[in-house]
Scaffold this motif. Structure first.
Motif, mmCIF file in Angstrom:
data_model
loop_
_atom_site.group_PDB
_atom_site.id
_atom_site.type_symbol
_atom_site.label_atom_id
_atom_site.label_comp_id
_atom_site.label_asym_id
_atom_site.label_seq_id
_atom_site.Cartn_x
_atom_site.Cartn_y
_atom_site.Cartn_z
ATOM 1 N N ILE A 1 0.837 -1.198 0.000
ATOM 2 C CA ILE A 1 0.000 0.000 0.000
ATOM 3 C C ILE A 1 0.875 1.252 0.000
ATOM 4 O O ILE A 1 0.638 2.199 -0.740
ATOM 5 C CB ILE A 1 -0.956 0.007 1.206
ATOM 6 C CG1 ILE A 1 -2.010 -1.078 1.065
ATOM 7 C CG2 ILE A 1 -1.631 1.369 1.354
ATOM 8 C CD1 ILE A 1 -2.866 -1.271 2.306
ATOM 9 N N ARG A 2 1.912 1.240 0.821
ATOM 10 C CA ARG A 2 2.788 2.414 0.919
ATOM 11 C C ARG A 2 3.583 2.636 -0.363
ATOM 12 O O ARG A 2 3.871 3.773 -0.734
ATOM 13 C CB ARG A 2 3.728 2.233 2.097
ATOM 14 C CG ARG A 2 4.508 3.467 2.394
ATOM 15 C CD ARG A 2 5.275 3.297 3.669
ATOM 16 N NE ARG A 2 5.666 4.615 4.126
ATOM 17 C CZ ARG A 2 5.949 4.910 5.347
ATOM 18 N NH1 ARG A 2 5.868 3.977 6.273
ATOM 19 N NH2 ARG A 2 6.321 6.108 5.674
ATOM 20 N N ARG A 3 3.955 1.562 -1.042
ATOM 21 C CA ARG A 3 4.730 1.660 -2.275
ATOM 22 C C ARG A 3 3.920 2.315 -3.376
ATOM 23 O O ARG A 3 4.451 3.039 -4.213
ATOM 24 C CB ARG A 3 5.172 0.259 -2.696
ATOM 25 C CG ARG A 3 6.075 0.220 -3.879
ATOM 26 C CD ARG A 3 6.667 -1.158 -4.078
ATOM 27 N NE ARG A 3 5.699 -2.211 -4.071
ATOM 28 C CZ ARG A 3 5.145 -2.733 -5.150
ATOM 29 N NH1 ARG A 3 5.480 -2.294 -6.337
ATOM 30 N NH2 ARG A 3 4.275 -3.712 -5.054
ATOM 31 N N ASP A 4 2.617 2.065 -3.415
ATOM 32 C CA ASP A 4 1.693 2.681 -4.365
ATOM 33 C C ASP A 4 2.137 2.486 -5.818
ATOM 34 O O ASP A 4 2.256 3.438 -6.589
ATOM 35 C CB ASP A 4 1.508 4.165 -4.043
ATOM 36 C CG ASP A 4 0.308 4.767 -4.751
ATOM 37 O OD1 ASP A 4 -0.631 4.022 -5.050
ATOM 38 O OD2 ASP A 4 0.329 5.985 -5.012
ATOM 39 N N SER B 1 -2.436 4.521 2.843
ATOM 40 C CA SER B 1 -2.892 4.922 1.517
ATOM 41 C C SER B 1 -2.898 6.434 1.353
ATOM 42 O O SER B 1 -3.250 6.936 0.291
ATOM 43 C CB SER B 1 -4.294 4.374 1.249
ATOM 44 O OG SER B 1 -5.232 5.003 2.113
#
Length: 146
Positions: A48-51, A108
């Motif tokens: 999620i953090r990498r997006d 997110s």
């Protein structure tokens, strides 16, 4: 003429279910479940953090740190919560589930208010479900039934 089969001594204890798994299986689940859930949660948080960006060393480190913290807190809740009365037992799972869901949502890029709101909603659902389960599976003194 039909006759009843003799019952095993483990089955004749009233109010007690037989333990079909051995101590090694219980130990494997006690150690393996937090590990597997922690790795899954850490991977999910890092993704999620990498997006959809590149995988970096900091992203991998974030995933492993998140997995470690989740696994430790999950194991602590699993070990300590059953020792508490049903209300506090359910409250422990409320805090854990709400915090975990809110943290994932915050990765997110959502605001603190919406992450807290989602954590409260998820936690409240877990609180109601877990309290109902413990309330219906314990007697008035808090001892487990069956």
């Amino acid at each position: 003429m039909a006759h009843a089969a003799p019952a095993s001594p483990r089955m004749t204890v009233p109010g007690r279910r037989p333990d079909v798994f051995g101590p090694r299986v219980h130990l494997a689940v006690k150690v393996g479940l937090p590990l597997v859930l922690g790795l899954t949660y850490g991977y999910w948080a890092a993704a999620i953090r990498r997006d959809a960006g590149p995988i970096t060393g900091w992203n991998v480190l974030f995933g492993f740190v998140t997995a470690f913290v989740f696994a430790v807190v999950f194991a602590a809740v699993c070990a300590l919560a059953p020792l508490l009365p049903r209300e506090l037992h359910a409250l422990c799972w409320f805090v854990f589930a709400g915090g975990a869901a809110g943290f994932l949502y915050s990765q997110s890029g959502a605001s603190v208010l919406s992450s807290s709101g989602l954590g409260l909603v998820v936690g409240a659902g877990v609180l109601v479900m877990v309290f109902y389960r413990y309330y219906t599976h314990e007697d008035a003194q808090g001892r487990r039934i069956g």
